[in-house]
Write an enzyme that holds these catalytic residues in place. Structure first.
Site, PDB file in Angstrom:
ATOM      1  N   ASP A  70      -1.958  -0.887   7.685  1.00  0.00           N
ATOM      2  CA  ASP A  70      -1.424  -1.683   6.566  1.00  0.00           C
ATOM      3  C   ASP A  70      -2.283  -2.914   6.315  1.00  0.00           C
ATOM      4  O   ASP A  70      -2.575  -3.275   5.173  1.00  0.00           O
ATOM      5  CB  ASP A  70       0.023  -2.120   6.874  1.00  0.00           C
ATOM      6  CG  ASP A  70       0.881  -0.943   7.289  1.00  0.00           C
ATOM      7  OD1 ASP A  70       0.476   0.201   7.027  1.00  0.00           O
ATOM      8  OD2 ASP A  70       1.952  -1.166   7.894  1.00  0.00           O
ATOM      9  N   ASP A 127      -2.568   6.231  13.028  1.00  0.00           N
ATOM     10  CA  ASP A 127      -3.519   5.109  13.184  1.00  0.00           C
ATOM     11  C   ASP A 127      -3.449   4.531  14.592  1.00  0.00           C
ATOM     12  O   ASP A 127      -4.476   4.268  15.222  1.00  0.00           O
ATOM     13  CB  ASP A 127      -3.304   4.018  12.114  1.00  0.00           C
ATOM     14  CG  ASP A 127      -1.915   3.415  12.083  1.00  0.00           C
ATOM     15  OD1 ASP A 127      -0.981   3.984  12.699  1.00  0.00           O
ATOM     16  OD2 ASP A 127      -1.749   2.341  11.454  1.00  0.00           O
ATOM     17  N   LYS A 180      11.451  -1.239  10.439  1.00  0.00           N
ATOM     18  CA  LYS A 180      11.006  -0.645  11.711  1.00  0.00           C
ATOM     19  C   LYS A 180      11.155  -1.575  12.906  1.00  0.00           C
ATOM     20  O   LYS A 180      11.138  -1.131  14.051  1.00  0.00           O
ATOM     21  CB  LYS A 180       9.591  -0.073  11.610  1.00  0.00           C
ATOM     22  CG  LYS A 180       8.473  -1.063  11.366  1.00  0.00           C
ATOM     23  CD  LYS A 180       7.161  -0.307  11.271  1.00  0.00           C
ATOM     24  CE  LYS A 180       5.976  -1.229  11.058  1.00  0.00           C
ATOM     25  NZ  LYS A 180       6.013  -1.927   9.747  1.00  0.00           N
ATOM     26  N   GLY A 206       8.566   1.379   3.211  1.00  0.00           N
ATOM     27  CA  GLY A 206       7.361   2.129   3.565  1.00  0.00           C
ATOM     28  C   GLY A 206       6.170   1.762   2.702  1.00  0.00           C
ATOM     29  O   GLY A 206       5.171   2.479   2.678  1.00  0.00           O
ATOM     30  N   GLU A 213      -0.140  10.028   8.563  1.00  0.00           N
ATOM     31  CA  GLU A 213       1.005   9.189   8.932  1.00  0.00           C
ATOM     32  C   GLU A 213       1.231   9.193  10.437  1.00  0.00           C
ATOM     33  O   GLU A 213       1.198  10.246  11.081  1.00  0.00           O
ATOM     34  CB  GLU A 213       2.249   9.725   8.213  1.00  0.00           C
ATOM     35  CG  GLU A 213       3.186   8.649   7.754  1.00  0.00           C
ATOM     36  CD  GLU A 213       2.555   7.716   6.722  1.00  0.00           C
ATOM     37  OE1 GLU A 213       2.047   6.645   7.140  1.00  0.00           O
ATOM     38  OE2 GLU A 213       2.564   8.049   5.541  1.00  0.00           O
ATOM     39  N   HIS A 214       1.463   8.022  10.969  1.00  0.00           N
ATOM     40  CA  HIS A 214       1.716   7.830  12.403  1.00  0.00           C
ATOM     41  C   HIS A 214       0.548   8.314  13.252  1.00  0.00           C
ATOM     42  O   HIS A 214       0.756   8.876  14.330  1.00  0.00           O
ATOM     43  CB  HIS A 214       3.017   8.543  12.830  1.00  0.00           C
ATOM     44  CG  HIS A 214       4.245   7.800  12.408  1.00  0.00           C
ATOM     45  ND1 HIS A 214       4.692   6.671  13.053  1.00  0.00           N
ATOM     46  CD2 HIS A 214       5.113   8.009  11.392  1.00  0.00           C
ATOM     47  CE1 HIS A 214       5.789   6.225  12.458  1.00  0.00           C
ATOM     48  NE2 HIS A 214       6.066   7.009  11.434  1.00  0.00           N
ATOM     49  N   ARG A 216       0.845  -1.208   0.000  1.00  0.00           N
ATOM     50  CA  ARG A 216       0.000   0.000   0.000  1.00  0.00           C
ATOM     51  C   ARG A 216       0.878   1.254   0.000  1.00  0.00           C
ATOM     52  O   ARG A 216       2.053   1.211   0.345  1.00  0.00           O
ATOM     53  CB  ARG A 216      -0.907   0.048   1.235  1.00  0.00           C
ATOM     54  CG  ARG A 216      -0.212   0.074   2.588  1.00  0.00           C
ATOM     55  CD  ARG A 216      -0.098   1.435   3.207  1.00  0.00           C
ATOM     56  NE  ARG A 216       0.740   1.411   4.405  1.00  0.00           N
ATOM     57  CZ  ARG A 216       2.016   1.676   4.413  1.00  0.00           C
ATOM     58  NH1 ARG A 216       2.653   1.970   3.302  1.00  0.00           N
ATOM     59  NH2 ARG A 216       2.722   1.648   5.533  1.00  0.00           N
TER      60      ARG A 216
HETATM   61  C1  GLA Z   1       3.754   1.454   9.817  1.00  0.00           C
HETATM   62  C2  GLA Z   1       2.695   0.833  10.711  1.00  0.00           C
HETATM   63  C3  GLA Z   1       1.342   1.496  10.456  1.00  0.00           C
HETATM   64  C4  GLA Z   1       1.452   3.009  10.591  1.00  0.00           C
HETATM   65  C5  GLA Z   1       2.601   3.540   9.739  1.00  0.00           C
HETATM   66  C6  GLA Z   1       2.845   5.018   9.945  1.00  0.00           C
HETATM   67  O1  GLA Z   1       3.500   1.178   8.480  1.00  0.00           O
HETATM   68  O2  GLA Z   1       2.585  -0.541  10.449  1.00  0.00           O
HETATM   69  O3  GLA Z   1       0.395   0.972  11.331  1.00  0.00           O
HETATM   70  O4  GLA Z   1       1.593   3.369  11.923  1.00  0.00           O
HETATM   71  O5  GLA Z   1       3.815   2.863  10.008  1.00  0.00           O
HETATM   72  O6  GLA Z   1       1.748   5.746   9.540  1.00  0.00           O
END
Ligand code: GLA
Length: 490
Positions: A198, A54, A242, A151, A51-52, A45
């Site tokens: 995601d 959810d 991450k 990402g 962003e950051h 996706r």
């Molecule tokens: C990662 C996490 C998601 C979200 C993004 C940042 O992809 O898996 O849940 O927090 O980072 O938006």
């Protein structure tokens, strides 16, 4: 062709007659000496905005891309899991699967997890959901073309493809929202406390529209993107996993601590159940704009020490560790709360504004089409000129999102910033997409400028800066449009 597709169930379709499927089937035969029983496909996706946020409870706006994880699956009589990858650089792994408790996914902290551990996450989550009841073991052969650590959600697609295949092999019936939530939970076995974006888009995505994803209950509402916009993804050629650093969890914990303190200082509430910035907003029954003001007032300092946080929350360090911090963030002595909370509330405002503009554009396009006229004055009275104005409003929201991620959330990378600045010189707005710290940008490009924009990036970034020849660069920069979610092929 759909074999069956009840709404909200993962569709089961007939096997496409493609080169990739045939190759996967052939390799499966070589690896396991039989034909696969079925296939599953889960897309990556790109997050357009949001962003950051959810994991703080706020809506996000992603869309599925064409790149995916494809898995061929076979059934076994014994309780065994055999994991293979078409790409030989990813090692094979076999393990007995008795109970989910026995399935170990330990990862050395600050080390990049082995690829198959993501598969194990999906299986462990599925087994836990099934209370360890299973009818078959499985053989799984994976083939992926989502660039890893970029990402674009390659790891979540892997977890989701494993979980979906295992559940399908056990004839377990879960609807799309149930399985998306299960996959989000399963991925946390790797150690990162991601939100559910995601996995939600992996299952709930639809062709031709991005999805506005809301939580509790999980719901996806299609958002049509302006017809004259193209979304371009460009890789900055640096990678970040991450799960290999503390950074991601540190941000999650900082948001959690900011939420606890805002709640405590605002109404003295020590409710341990409230942990997200959204729950605080709901408890205080106030607007996002008021929450921004509240952060400035109640979290004025740039840095909070662990001691200060304990004092503010009236808890001991031990309680703080056990109640609010993850194993890999307990050692932190300082936290940035104001910056993270400001990013979250302001980004949530940007998501709402973005969605509103998209809805207005859609409404105007409908009016225009039904009247055979130019629609509302505001958007289309002067044809193309004003269409571009609308894109400019959306673009500016994306640029603001990037600035915030860079300065307040501190999850950008010099290469990402370079790409964003280069794009701006051509009048194109863009932002980092996904967790950040490396990976890709997503740019909003007027359709008529797309080719020139991609060409410019190929020359100015990939060729001049990174010595990547044009033919190779096409894998790193591409236009994308909303794709559909996960599918079983049988
Ligand atoms: C990662 C996490 C998601 C979200 C993004 C940042 O992809 O898996 O849940 O927090 O980072 O938006």
């Amino acid at each position: 062709m759909n074999i069956h597709c009840k709404s909200n169930e993962v569709p089961v379709q007939s096997i496409p007659n493609s080169e990739r499927m045939r190759t996967l089937k052939d390799i499966f035969m070589v690896e396991f000496g039989c034909n696969p029983s079925f296939f599953a496909r889960v897309p990556g996706r790109v997050n357009i905005i949001g962003e950051h946020i959810d994991y703080c409870g706020y809506p996000v706006l992603p869309m599925a891309i064409e790149q995916d994880i494809l898995v061929a699956a076979g059934l076994l009589d014994e309780p065994k899991l055999c994991i293979r990858n078409v790409n030989k650089k990813y090692e094979s792994f076999d393990v007995k699967i008795n109970t989910f408790e026995e399935l170990q996914i330990e990862n050395d902290q600050n080390e990049k997890p082995n690829w198959y551990k993501y598969v194990l996450c999906g299986i462990k989550g599925a087994l836990e959901h099934l209370n360890n009841k299973k009818s078959s073991g499985v053989q799984l052969l994976f083939d992926g073309n989502i660039p890893p650590a970029s990402g674009l959600s390659s790891s979540s697609a892997l977890v989701s493809a494993a979980c979906l295949s295992f559940l399908y092999a056990q004839k377990a019936h879960l609807n799309k929202t149930e399985i998306a939530s299960l996959c989000a939970k399963s991925e946390r076995y790797i150690g990162t406390h991601g939100g559910g974006m995601d996995q939600a888009i992996a299952f709930l995505a639809e062709r031709y529209s991005a999805q506005y994803i809301t939580w509790q209950p999980l719901k996806a509402t299609p958002v049509a993107l302006p017809e004259d916009a193209t979304f371009v993804v460009a890789h900055c050629l640096a990678e970040a996993n991450k799960a290999a650093t503390d950074d991601f969890n540190q941000r999650v914990m900082e948001c959690r601590l900011a939420a606890k303190i805002l709640l405590k200082v605002s109404n003295g509430d020590k409710n341990h159940k409230i942990t997200t910035l959204r729950e605080v907003q709901e408890t205080l029954r106030t607007t996002l704009e008021d929450m921004v003001n509240l952060v400035h007032k109640q979290l004025p300092k740039d840095i909070y020490t662990k001691d200060e946080i304990c004092t503010l929350l009236e808890v001991s360090e031990k309680e703080l560790d056990s109640l609010y911090l993850s194993p890999n963030t307990k050692h932190f002595k300082e936290f940035k709360l104001k910056q993270r909370a400001l990013h979250v509330y302001e980004e949530a405002i940007r998501v709402e504004s973005f969605r509103k503009v998209c809805l207005e554009v859609l409404r105007d396009e409908k009016i225009r089409k039904s009247n055979g006229t130019n629609g509302s004055d505001k958007t289309y009275e002067n044809g193309n000129g004003n269409k571009h104005k609308t894109l400019e409003i959306l673009g500016k929201l994306m640029s603001a999102s990037h600035e915030s991620l860079k300065n307040l959330y501190e999850c950008s990378h010099p290469n990402l910033d370079y790409l964003v600045d280069l794009s701006k010189k051509m009048g194109i707005h863009s932002r980092l997409t996904g967790a950040g710290w490396a990976g890709c940008i997503v740019a909003l490009c007027p359709k008529d400028k797309t080719e020139d924009y991609i060409q410019m990036l190929k020359e100015e970034f990939y060729s001049k800066q990174c010595n990547v020849d044009k033919d190779k660069a096409k894998h790193y920069v591409f236009a994308t449009s909303p794709n559909h979610g996960a599918v079983i092929f049988k």
